[in-house]
Design a protein around this motif. Structure first.
Motif, PDB file in Angstrom:
ATOM      1  N   PHE A 182     116.527 -47.924  21.251  1.00 41.53           N
ATOM      2  CA  PHE A 182     115.362 -47.701  20.931  1.00 41.53           C
ATOM      3  C   PHE A 182     114.687 -46.389  21.140  1.00 41.53           C
ATOM      4  CE2 PHE A 182     115.571 -52.195  19.929  1.00 41.53           C
ATOM      5  CZ  PHE A 182     114.476 -52.288  18.858  1.00 41.53           C
ATOM      6  N   GLY A 183     113.520 -45.831  20.177  1.00 45.78           N
ATOM      7  CA  GLY A 183     112.795 -45.010  20.719  1.00 45.78           C
ATOM      8  C   GLY A 183     112.190 -45.242  22.158  1.00 45.78           C
ATOM      9  N   PHE A 184     111.736 -46.203  22.317  1.00 39.47           N
ATOM     10  CA  PHE A 184     111.032 -46.761  23.677  1.00 39.47           C
ATOM     11  C   PHE A 184     111.456 -48.104  24.040  1.00 39.47           C
ATOM     12  CE2 PHE A 184     108.137 -48.701  26.562  1.00 39.47           C
ATOM     13  CZ  PHE A 184     108.343 -48.007  27.618  1.00 39.47           C
ATOM     14  N   ALA A 185     112.269 -48.549  25.052  1.00 40.40           N
ATOM     15  CA  ALA A 185     112.675 -49.928  25.621  1.00 40.40           C
ATOM     16  C   ALA A 185     111.885 -50.261  26.836  1.00 40.40           C
ATOM     17  CB  ALA A 185     114.001 -50.085  25.736  1.00 40.40           C
ATOM     18  N   ASN A 186     111.057 -51.271  26.821  1.00 43.63           N
ATOM     19  CA  ASN A 186     110.450 -51.496  28.219  1.00 43.63           C
ATOM     20  C   ASN A 186     111.395 -52.524  28.942  1.00 43.63           C
ATOM     21  OD1 ASN A 186     108.605 -52.718  30.221  1.00 43.63           O
ATOM     22  ND2 ASN A 186     106.961 -52.483  29.003  1.00 43.63           N
ATOM     23  N   ARG A 187     112.155 -51.926  29.795  1.00 42.87           N
ATOM     24  CA  ARG A 187     113.271 -52.643  30.518  1.00 42.87           C
ATOM     25  C   ARG A 187     112.795 -53.895  31.422  1.00 42.87           C
ATOM     26  NH1 ARG A 187     118.418 -50.564  31.480  1.00 42.87           N
ATOM     27  NH2 ARG A 187     118.878 -48.779  30.204  1.00 42.87           N
ATOM     28  N   THR A 188     111.555 -53.585  31.854  1.00 41.55           N
ATOM     29  CA  THR A 188     110.718 -54.624  32.913  1.00 41.55           C
ATOM     30  C   THR A 188     110.638 -55.782  31.763  1.00 41.55           C
ATOM     31  OG1 THR A 188     109.760 -52.759  34.121  1.00 41.55           O
ATOM     32  CG2 THR A 188     108.988 -55.292  34.356  1.00 41.55           C
TER      33      THR A 188
END
Length: 565
Positions: free
Chosen positions: A544-550
């Motif tokens: 993904f362009g941005f993945a929020n791991r938390t």
């Protein structure tokens, strides 16, 4: 055999002179009519999809644009066609009070397509017990092109007699006030409001009336089947619980577990769809009818639903009652009114300011344009609410629709991931849609565009708190077998449930308690499809362009509660 069944049916109904007790339950099915319909053959019969071989393309296109459906095909299908029986199998064995209230059916139309409106009227006439049908009130909301010429009208009057009443409004009032006008001249104990493009099924009315007899402070809605706008195929609809999002768009909530277990018993329905429902005339006027300050259409189903629940009544969907509804194609040029002002926003503001208490501020936060809109004088509606001693909107949410805030929270949670979905086996390619039409959008691999966190709209995906992959606000990535398509978001998991594992880079479809599939890239065809998950398969790895791991680490928290209804 049919004669014997019909004779038994007549004896049960007391048609041979026997007197039935008021509290006796009987079978209301018209077996003779059902047997007749079972033998019908022809174009569109039994609800089958139909097509025309030779058509005038210009006339065909004109009808499509003007009416939003295949009008030329409608003209060739019998107005008395048979439709399939999609009811739960137990509905065929249910009995209802031998004395049910007289019913006025109110239908508002404005230059409706003639054969569609005639099919509506004929299906109601043929499948409604004559002793229950007080009248059909056809309200013409100032059509500039009358749907019937004199011959058509005379034919209808000859068949329906005095039970068909035609009310012609001399000014265009809009759907809401036209319905009120119809209700004012109605003489039946129960009012049934229907759209002008529906088809009734056998035994549709007694199940709607029974809960009202048991509790007069009840309004009932049928299950709505779907009539295809192109082929006129009659397709099965599903039981629903109505709701809304914070844009005041009608949505569908999941049935509760108890609703499934008690099927086909009537179940609570927080918000009616709006077009099709039954209510006693006395209770309709007791609730203040519709708010006559509402313009044309829009928001009236919310106002009436809130009033019913908050002011001491109940709203039930009745699975044993089914009517088909003809929906128009999305890009049609159909206009119910030529008015250009934003009357719907005014309606939403008016409903919210009277019935939603502090929650109206949430609506305004999501729709700031409503703040400046003048809702008009609502003092009479506030006085009505006080006079009826209605409960709070918080009570409605907590008691009647406790899952609504779970699915449409007042503050939208952040996305688990967003931006472009990049194929790691070919980093220059990203998952993209090629067409704007949500029902036909093709999913392809295309060269990635610009910033992966903020790509072009066709590559901008959001893994939302609904656990779906969506583009914009309404369209979600859906899986049919192993094929991908973009379709309307359902907010109900299933074929639209997605999870991204940032460790394995797999993009998985399906709830954890189901057999999951993973998204796989095919470099030869520049397409993507679903296949059995394999963490060693490089074509199944995505970024993904941005993945929020938390957040992704908390992805499954509360999942069972979210899908418990």
């Amino acid at each position: 055999m049919l004669i014997i069944v019909h004779q038994l049916y007549c004896r049960l109904r007391g048609e041979n002179g026997s007197q039935l007790r008021r509290d006796q339950l009987i079978d209301w099915h018209d077996y003779k009519a059902m047997a007749h319909d079972a033998l019908r053959v022809g174009l569109g019969e039994q609800g089958r999809a139909a097509n025309l071989d030779n058509v005038n393309r210009k006339a065909f296109k004109t009808a499509w644009l003007k009416y939003g459906f295949n009008g030329l095909l409608s003209d060739q299908i019998s107005v008395e066609r048979a439709v399939p029986d999609f009811r739960h199998k137990n509905c065929r064995n249910l009995t209802y009070h031998n004395e049910l209230p007289s019913t006025s059916i109110i239908i508002v139309h404005r230059h409706e397509y003639p054969s569609v409106l005639q099919r509506t009227l004929h299906s109601l006439w043929n499948r409604t017990p004559s002793e229950l049908l007080k009248e059909i009130i056809l309200v013409d909301d100032c059509s500039y092109a009358p749907p019937f010429d004199i011959t058509h009208e005379q034919d209808l009057m000859a068949k329906f007699g005095t039970k068909l009443k035609i009310l012609r409004l001399t000014t265009h009032e809009g759907l809401i006030r036209a319905r009120i006008a119809g209700a004012r001249v109605a003489t039946g104990e129960v009012l049934v409001f229907l759209d002008a493009h529906v088809e009734a099924t056998h035994n549709w009315l007694p199940p709607l009336l029974q809960p009202i007899v048991d509790d007069p402070h009840t309004s009932t809605t049928p299950i709505i089947d779907v009539i295809d706008y192109n082929t006129f195929e009659y397709m099965e609809g599903l039981p629903t619980r109505g709701g809304f999002d914070w844009n005041f768009v009608y949505t569908e909530l999941l049935l509760r577990e108890d609703d499934h277990k008690s099927m086909p018993a009537p179940h609570q329905n927080p918000v009616m769809n709006g077009g099709l429902f039954a209510i006693t005339a006395k209770y309709f006027w007791h609730l203040g009818a519709y708010d006559e300050g509402l313009e044309v259409w829009g928001g009236e189903q919310f106002e009436l639903s809130f009033k019913i629940w908050m002011c001491g009544g109940r709203l039930l969907e009745v699975p044993c009652s089914r009517l088909g509804h003809l929906y128009r194609v999305a890009n049609s040029q159909v206009k119910y009114t030529n008015r250009t002002e934003d009357f719907q926003s005014k309606n939403y503001k008016r409903v919210a300011s009277v019935w939603m208490d502090d929650y109206q501020e949430i609506l305004y936060k999501h729709n700031p344009e409503l703040i400046k809109i003048d809702a008009g004088d609502v003092s009479e509606r506030h006085a009505l609410r006080k006079r009826l001693n209605c409960k709070s909107f918080k009570w409605f949410l907590d008691t009647i629709a406790p899952d609504l805030l779970l699915r449409y929270p007042t503050v939208v949670p952040p996305d688990y991931a967003f931006g472009a979905i990049q194929a790691l086996a070919a980093p220059q390619l990203c998952l993209a849609t090629l067409e704007k039409n949500s029902k036909r959008s093709k999913i392809k691999l295309r060269p990635c565009s610009g910033d992966l966190k903020q790509p072009a709209a066709s590559q901008d995906w959001h893994l939302t708190f609904h656990r779906d992959l969506r583009q914009g606000d309404e369209n979600c990535l859906d899986v049919q077998d192993t094929t991908l398509r973009l379709g309307p978001c359902q907010n109900q998991g299933g074929n639209q449930f997605w999870y991204y594992d940032p460790a394995s880079k797999l993009l998985m479809q399906g709830e954890p308690w189901t057999e999951r599939l993973c998204l796989e890239a095919n470099m030869l065809t520049a397409r993507a499809h679903m296949n059995t998950c394999d963490s060693e398969n490089e074509n199944m790895k995505w970024k993904f362009g941005f993945a929020n791991r938390t957040l992704l680490g908390q992805f499954f928290n509360g999942l069972e509660k979210y899908f418990s209804y």
